[in-house]
Design an enzyme around this catalytic site. Structure first.
Site, PDB file in Angstrom:
ATOM      1  N   GLY A   1       0.825  -1.213   0.000  1.00 29.97           N
ATOM      2  CA  GLY A   1       0.000   0.000   0.000  1.00 29.97           C
ATOM      3  C   GLY A   1       0.855   1.258   0.000  1.00 29.97           C
ATOM      4  O   GLY A   1       2.088   1.197  -0.044  1.00 29.97           O
TER       5      GLY A   1
ATOM      6  N   THR B   1      -6.271  -2.762  -1.920  1.00 24.82           N
ATOM      7  CA  THR B   1      -6.034  -1.353  -2.258  1.00 24.82           C
ATOM      8  C   THR B   1      -4.557  -1.119  -2.590  1.00 24.82           C
ATOM      9  O   THR B   1      -4.216  -0.096  -3.179  1.00 24.82           O
ATOM     10  CB  THR B   1      -6.454  -0.399  -1.109  1.00 24.82           C
ATOM     11  OG1 THR B   1      -5.848  -0.868   0.102  1.00 24.82           O
ATOM     12  CG2 THR B   1      -7.954  -0.342  -0.939  1.00 24.82           C
TER      13      THR B   1
ATOM     14  N   TYR C   1     -14.123   2.080  10.209  1.00 32.20           N
ATOM     15  CA  TYR C   1     -12.681   2.308  10.327  1.00 32.20           C
ATOM     16  C   TYR C   1     -12.318   2.714  11.757  1.00 32.20           C
ATOM     17  O   TYR C   1     -11.415   2.140  12.373  1.00 32.20           O
ATOM     18  CB  TYR C   1     -12.268   3.386   9.332  1.00 32.20           C
ATOM     19  CG  TYR C   1     -10.776   3.593   9.207  1.00 32.20           C
ATOM     20  CD1 TYR C   1      -9.942   2.548   8.829  1.00 32.20           C
ATOM     21  CD2 TYR C   1     -10.204   4.847   9.454  1.00 32.20           C
ATOM     22  CE1 TYR C   1      -8.565   2.740   8.697  1.00 32.20           C
ATOM     23  CE2 TYR C   1      -8.837   5.042   9.317  1.00 32.20           C
ATOM     24  CZ  TYR C   1      -8.026   3.992   8.950  1.00 32.20           C
ATOM     25  OH  TYR C   1      -6.662   4.194   8.821  1.00 32.20           O
TER      26      TYR C   1
END
Ligand code: UDP
Length: 311
Positions: free
Chosen positions: A10, A35, A142
């Site tokens: 990432g 991601t 999150y």
């Protein structure tokens, strides 16, 4: 050292990998590329890449000195697109990563976030502030998974005596941040370079404090050498309104883009600025890169990867 980095493909993880390889360490990256991108890594003999979701049981051969848990989608647009994956990587992913540290008698490093402070009622935010988080908003996937990750890390530290570190990362930007990431700096630069409308959410009076990625990496590497287990804020305390940020980026890119206003996302924090006294004291660290010079590097990078080709 032998260092396992979850999320190493990432944006932030890959900068960490680069730093550790340059220091001569052996690095093992575990990433499911949800991601992250393989192009973020330069494969070489000191780097092993394992394509795996860290929520699945992790098996590592040989010696491990550090497990660094950096895996998680982290952009507000991911909160809508990948809510369950975010909850899982912060909960079972953290437990699995801690399990590796326990089994290997390794140290453990958690990448947490300023999001644990929620929409803060204390300003700037010190590590002792316990936060103002809505447990059911879209952001909660999150915020709460990182709060759970911190709780789990401290429990393993207290109960299993694992040597742990926790950082709370404030808004960070730099090369390798995906242009489609959805966060404010990547959006504004992409929009400005293509003369599209710059989308300010809300009235733009909300604030953030932006840290260039190399400053963060410096703070992380310093914390490895300090015996300290409570969370440490890592961020740049220079605070800007989002409207001012839009104007700065428009100027730096010489863009003709119009600045427009769109609805504010749910539970969007109104103010955010780190109190970095703890990091200054225990790490002798503070962010050095000014917003303008960091933005110029980011703009150059986006031009290089052709985000900025004007049509
Ligand atoms: N924001 C904005 N326009 C955008 C993207 C974000 O005005 O195109 C705002 C967002 O509402 C928030 C701030 O910029 O107030 C920072 O958003 P970001 O997604 O970068 O991260 P956050 O700090 O909210 O996690």
């Amino acid at each position: 050292m032998h260092i396992v980095i979850t999320g190493g493909a990432g944006f932030i993880g890959s900068h960490l990998v680069e730093r550790f390889l340059s220091l001569g360490h052996q690095v093992i990256v575990i990433d499911n590329l949800i991601t992250g991108k393989l192009e973020n890594l330069t494969l070489n003999k000191d780097l092993t890449f394992i394509e795996q979701n860290v929520c699945k049981y992790i098996e590592i051969e040989g010696k491990v000195d550090w497990v660094m848990h950096f895996a998680s989608p982290a952009s507000p647009i991911d909160f809508k697109k990948l809510p369950i994956q975010i909850l899982k990587v912060g909960s079972s992913g953290t437990i699995n990563a801690l399990g590796v540290a326990k089994a290997k008698k390794a140290k453990f490093f958690l990448a947490s976030t300023s999001e644990v402070y929620g929409d803060p009622l204390e300003h700037p935010q010190k590590e002792t502030y316990v936060g103002n988080v809505d447990p059911i908003s879209e952001r909660s996937v999150y915020d709460e998974s990182k709060r759970f990750a911190e709780a789990t890390t401290m429990a393993y530290h207290r109960f299993h005596k694992i040597d742990t570190r926790i950082i709370r990362i404030f808004n960070t930007y730099g090369p390798r941040m995906r242009p489609e990431d959805g966060r404010v700096i990547s959006n504004f630069i992409s929009q400005a370079l293509t003369n599209k409308q710059i989308t300010v959410y809300g009235d733009g009076t909300q604030t953030r404090s932006f840290q260039y990625v190399t400053d963060l990496i410096e703070g992380v590497t310093k914390l490895l050498d300090v015996d300290f287990h409570d969370p440490v804020n890592l961020g740049n305390p220079d605070e800007y309104t989002i409207l001012d940020l839009a104007k700065i980026i428009k100027n730096l890119t010489n863009s003709n883009s119009e600045i427009i206003f769109k609805p504010l996302p749910e539970a969007d924090p109104k103010r955010r600025r780190p109190d970095i006294s703890r990091a200054k004291q225990i790490l002798k660290w503070e962010a050095k890169v000014s917003l303008e010079s960091g933005l110029m590097k980011m703009i150059e990078y986006y031009k290089e990867i052709k985000v900025g080709i004007k049509i």
